[in-house]
Write an enzyme that holds these catalytic residues in place. Structure first.
Site, short mmCIF file in Angstrom:
data_model
loop_
_atom_site.label_atom_id
_atom_site.label_comp_id
_atom_site.label_asym_id
_atom_site.label_seq_id
_atom_site.Cartn_x
_atom_site.Cartn_y
_atom_site.Cartn_z
N CYS B 86 0.62 -1.24 -0.09
CA CYS B 86 -0.06 0.06 -0.10
C CYS B 86 0.77 1.24 0.17
O CYS B 86 1.37 1.50 -1.08
CB CYS B 86 -0.89 -0.10 1.24
SG CYS B 86 -2.43 0.97 1.15
N HIS B 203 -3.46 -5.82 1.29
CA HIS B 203 -2.53 -5.83 2.54
C HIS B 203 -2.73 -7.42 2.92
O HIS B 203 -3.64 -7.87 3.70
CB HIS B 203 -3.64 -4.98 3.48
CG HIS B 203 -3.57 -3.52 3.52
ND1 HIS B 203 -2.25 -2.96 4.24
CD2 HIS B 203 -3.89 -2.42 3.11
CE1 HIS B 203 -2.40 -1.55 3.89
NE2 HIS B 203 -3.44 -1.41 3.21
N GLU B 205 -1.03 -8.84 5.21
CA GLU B 205 -1.21 -8.74 6.80
C GLU B 205 -2.41 -8.51 7.29
O GLU B 205 -2.68 -9.13 8.69
CB GLU B 205 -0.14 -7.60 7.50
CG GLU B 205 -0.78 -6.18 7.39
CD GLU B 205 -0.59 -5.34 6.13
OE1 GLU B 205 -0.52 -6.00 5.10
OE2 GLU B 205 -1.10 -4.14 6.38
#
Lengths: 744, 231
Positions: B86, B203, B205
């Site tokens: 990002c 993302h 994560e």
């Protein structure tokens, strides 16, 4: 010097209040002192109209670590941790400048949380606008949603839940209430106190400018056509600066070099110096010439009253200053010593060594006026509460009525808004927005917190006491529907002009209702905010208390959502249904009526229901739970199907006791409280019904999930039979369709 | 294996990446402040999401000047794997470590939601453990993720198979409605010529644990581990 009445009027001080100031000071105050009094004695800072009522609220319990009076409340969530939370309004600034008004509202509530030593982990909001298709609404909705997103996304705190209601009553006065929750060690909660004579008073954060001067006074007045001229009183937010402040402050707090810390919110430097000194039983002396300024030629008056954002005031222990300064330096922030703590209980402001204001803290806090304003039941009430059911002819087409309700912007999916909010940052979000309560796990534990903000202005307009109690019940019920035990509450009380007895009556009644419900449901109030003067051109909003409730899931994996999980589950309705259409969304949308009395609320039954839900979740006896509110059980059942890959439901409802033409509609759309739809594996139904019976909660099997249609029968007759996908399309596209149109 | 997660002022997914690496992957990770000049012997560098320096200019435009970026650049030049997520992707573009640029999202609004991305190449450290054509469901959260490259550069990127992920439907079809931000050729992730520097808007994560609604992000993170252990 003698004070011109016009000066007093500009400062929002009444002549008798001025006399009180002179009497207390034993002299005429100078202009800087008048400025200081005007903000500290404003409704916004002093709670002068509301205080006598707020005192009646329950604020204690074994779970409460910090009640009202600090920057935020705190509750014990086990394992040595505390949840620190509060809700606050930013209504007036958001009307004048929607983006910045909403953004700085978010910034302000976040500061309240990390000021307590807690890391903010979740945001919610409760918004009210005029009719979505009315001129002017779009600009406000776009700006407010973008402002909330702009601030929260940048600073990296997820916006996980909320509610948006559209009603013409808010056209001239939107409501922007923002909630923040943070986590800290229970033993590490930090307070906004100043103590220890000679300890340094530090200023840190953004420089002071002329923005927001008299913001607190503005928030304590009604609007008129000249309100746009007040735009300079709205502050501009800088989420990046606040992110630096947040990280730096949390780092400083770990060192134990701090005595206390407070953010400069409403009334800026004035409020923070006064309150910190007052709480610590001390005084503070500062020199405004030392305050970092971003404009030249600012006077002490302007510096004391500025509401520039992202600023903190802190008191450091002697000998630890270098440590504190070094941490701020790391974050490229400069902590500037602007004064010191004294023991004389005075707020003393110097400018280049010269005293420019000297006021006892007590005069600004404890001695601030407290009004027991006259209250009178509003003239509109008897007529508005009258609802002759015999005169209301049912819609004749329950399917059409259901479609009308699903497309009502108040009920329809708010995906358009929450898609703009980063609701996943921090990787704790367990319940996506729109699925009921917001839920975040607590890393390092098995626990999770559920939270919900709720309020129903229409109910409160028709009966403020019952309406407010219903809001408490609904917020707590939403939390319980996630499987969490409700712990405590925060409230944001949005009302009109308290100088009008009818408004003050609404306020008093609502606070009484909140108190009653909070006591019965064991959710003490730990803090909150009062927003009065929500009027434009003399027209008040609906009385709108918004309640935020926080609850605990001891085992995060017991979390429940509103969605049906699979076909073939049994659908059980907990709670009883009655012909309670007064103040309902159905009556407003389908019949254009705002009448009657809101649904009755049996707090004992409500408590039992919530206890039952927590128990059922803990024992893994149910797969989903969703409460009945706006739009009644028909909307609830439809929402249970939405987002579940098109699973349908077939239920058969007993008709409620109503005039025959209204019977079907009332059964489907009445908003009787204390009802929840749960889905249960067939093999567990008996156990669920027994558990309900043991707690005295009415429970009845009403149908089964499955197929791909929503089929609702009343008294044995199928009255709604629609494809889940079609209903979901109506619900999910209603707002998008309106906002996708270009603003004219 | 040791990860370095760079912390810029304004990073806000730094702790999320650190948590996923240490708590879910079980690898070592160090949070490294942007003013530092030492990557502490890291095997892989992650530039996390957020709003470095507030992103008031252009996203990533200031962060490229942080002292640690010289080290990141040198690390990348030595062939070390660098993953930008990002805002990290935006910074890598500004730093010239990846080709192309970012524009405001089509529709001009921030978008946070789960999207589907298709793996276009497995020859990068971020996708070494995936299979070509695999569709992953991973969240995005950005206002400026509309990837752009001028036609000749775009042709080179495509010809070199530097497109790592593309936005698709759940069944892996390209569809304009499945492109959340208007990226050219639905590009969600690209790598450099040498294939050791990867930037992505999704993302991973945020999608590593069932409790958070999905684990497809693990495919990316485990790929990094696999790429390093088999290299």
């Amino acid at each position: 010097m003698s004070i011109d009445p016009q000066v007093l009027e500009r400062h929002g001080l009444k002549p008798d209040e001025y006399e009180r100031i002179v009497a207390f000071m034993g002299r005429e105050p100078n202009l800087t002192e008048i400025g200081i009094f005007s903000v500290m004695w404003s409704e916004h800072c002093s709670y002068k109209s509301s205080r006598v009522h707020l005192r009646t609220l329950p604020t204690e319990g074994p779970q409460v670590l910090q009640g009202p009076g600090e920057n935020a409340g705190a509750v014990d969530i086990g394992e040595g941790l505390a949840a620190v939370f509060k809700i606050e309004s930013h209504n007036h600034p958001s009307f004048i400048e929607p983006y910045q008004g909403a953004a700085t509202g978010v910034g302000g509530i976040i500061r309240d949380i990390f000021t307590m030593g807690a890391r903010p982990i979740a945001l919610m909001n409760s918004l009210r606008f005029g009719a979505l298709d009315a001129p002017g609404t779009r600009r406000l909705v776009d700006g407010v949603v973008a402002g909330i997103a702009g601030y929260g996304n940048s600073i990296g705190i997820p916006t996980i839940a909320g509610e948006i209601v559209f009603d013409p009553m808010y056209a001239g006065n939107p409501l922007v209430n923002v909630f923040c929750l943070g986590i800290s060690k229970a033993s590490d909660i930090i307070k906004g106190v100043a103590s220890g004579v000679g300890n340094g008073v530090y200023y840190v954060g953004a420089k002071t400018g002329r923005d927001g001067i008299h913001g607190a006074t503005m928030a304590s007045a009604e609007f008129d056509e000249k309100s746009a001229e007040k735009r300079p009183a709205v502050q501009v937010g800088d989420p990046f600066m606040e992110k630096l402040l947040l990280e730096a402050c949390l780092e400083v707090m770990k060192t134990d070099a701090l005595i206390g810390i407070q953010d400069m919110g409403a009334a800026g430097l004035t409020c923070s110096t006064t309150e910190m000194g007052s709480r610590g039983g001390a005084g503070i002396e500062i020199d405004t010439a030392l305050v970092p300024q971003r404009e030249t030629g600012m006077t002490p008056y302007e510096i004391m009253l500025s509401e520039s954002q992202e600023r903190m005031l802190l008191v450091s222990k002697q000998g630890r200053e270098a440590e504190v300064e070094a941490i701020f330096e790391k974050w490229d922030l400069h902590a500037v010593r602007i004064g010191h703590v004294t023991d004389d209980g005075m707020l003393r402001v110097k400018h280049q060594g010269q005293v420019v204001a000297e006021i006892p803290n007590r005069a600004l806090t404890d001695e601030a006026p407290v009004y027991r304003r006259p209250m009178e039941s509003p003239a509109y009430l008897p007529e508005a509460q009258t609802l002759d059911l015999e005169t209301i002819v049912g819609s004749g087409s329950p399917e059409k009525a259901l479609a009308t309700l699903l497309s009502s912007p108040t009920i329809a999916s708010k995906h358009w808004a929450y898609r703009q909010y980063d609701h996943m940052v921090q990787t704790n979000t367990m319940n996506l927005p729109g699925l009921g309560a917001g839920v975040v796990r607590i890393k390092g534990t098995d626990r999770a917190l559920a939270m919900s903000v709720d309020g129903n202005g229409r109910h409160c307009y028709l009966d403020p006491k019952r309406g407010a109690a219903l809001a408490v019940a609904e917020a707590a019920r939403n939390v319980a529907c996630a499987g969490a035990k409700p712990l405590a509450a925060t409230n944001c009380l949005n009302f009109g002009n308290p100088e009008r007895p009818a408004i003050m009556w609404q306020f008093g009644q609502a606070v009484a209702g909140i108190g009653e419900a909070c006591r019965a449901l064991d959710v003490p109030i730990t803090g909150g905010n009062v927003s009065l003067y929500n009027e434009t051109d003399g027209k008040a909003i609906y009385p709108t208390p918004i309640i935020g409730v926080v609850g605990l899931l001891e085992h995060a994996d017991r979390l429940l959502t509103r969605r049906f999980q699979r076909s073939g589950d049994v659908v059980v309705l907990l709670g009883d249904s009655h012909c309670e259409v007064g103040g309902s969304e159905y009556l407003a949308r389908v019949h254009g009526l705002v009448r009657g009395v809101p649904p009755s609320l049996d707090l004992k039954a409500e408590r039992a229901l919530q206890d039952l839900l927590v128990k059922l979740a803990e024992a893994r006896l149910i797969r989903s739970a969703h409460d009945c509110s706006d739009g009644g059980i028909a909307v609830t059942l439809a929402e249970c199907c939405f987002g579940s890959q098109g699973i349908g439901v077939e239920v058969s409802l007993m008709a409620v006791d109503a005039p025959s033409s209204l019977q079907v509609d009332a059964t489907l759309f009445a908003e009787s409280a204390s009802r929840v739809v749960v889905s249960v594996d067939g093999s567990l139904v008996t156990e669920v019904l027994q558990s309900a019976a043991a707690l005295g909660v009415p429970a009845r099997v009403i149908g089964e999930t499955g197929g791909n249609r929503i089929r609702l029968a009343v008294a044995g007759q199928i009255v709604v039979d629609v494809a889940t996908a079609d209903a979901e399309r109506i619900w999910s596209q209603a707002i998008e369709q309106v906002v996708a149109q270009k603003v004219a | 294996m040791k990860f370095a997660v760079i912390v810029f002022p304004g990073s806000n997914c730094d702790h999320d990446a650190h948590y996923a690496v240490t708590q879910v992957l079980g690898q070592q990770s160090a949070l490294i402040w942007h003013k530092d000049t030492d990557l502490q012997g890291a095997d892989v560098v992650i530039l996390p999401g957020g709003f470095a320096h507030g992103d008031y200019l252009r996203t990533g435009a200031m962060a490229r000047f942080s002292p640690i970026m010289r080290e990141v650049q040198a690390f990348a030049e030595r062939g070390g794997p660098v993953i930008g997520i990002c805002n990290g992707f935006q910074i890598l573009l500004e730093a010239g470590l990846l080709p192309g640029a970012m524009l405001r999202n089509r529709g001009l609004k921030y978008r946070c939601e789960h999207v589907h991305v298709r793996v276009e190449t497995t020859d990068t450290p971020a996708t070494a453990g995936a299979y070509k054509g695999q569709v992953l469901t991973i969240p995005i959260g950005h206002g400026e993720g509309n990837y752009y490259a001028p036609p000749d550069l775009l042709k080179r990127i495509e010809d070199n198979q530097q497109v790592v992920l593309r936005y698709t439907t759940a069944d892996g079809r390209l569809d304009d409605d499945a492109n959340p931000n208007g990226s050219v050729n639905a590009i969600a992730s690209v790598c450099n010529d040498r294939r050791n520097v990867v930037g992505m808007m999704p993302h991973p994560e945020r999608a590593c644990e069932p409790a958070l609604g999905g684990t497809d992000g693990l495919v990316i993170l485990q790929s990094i581990v696999k790429a390093l252990t088999t290299a």
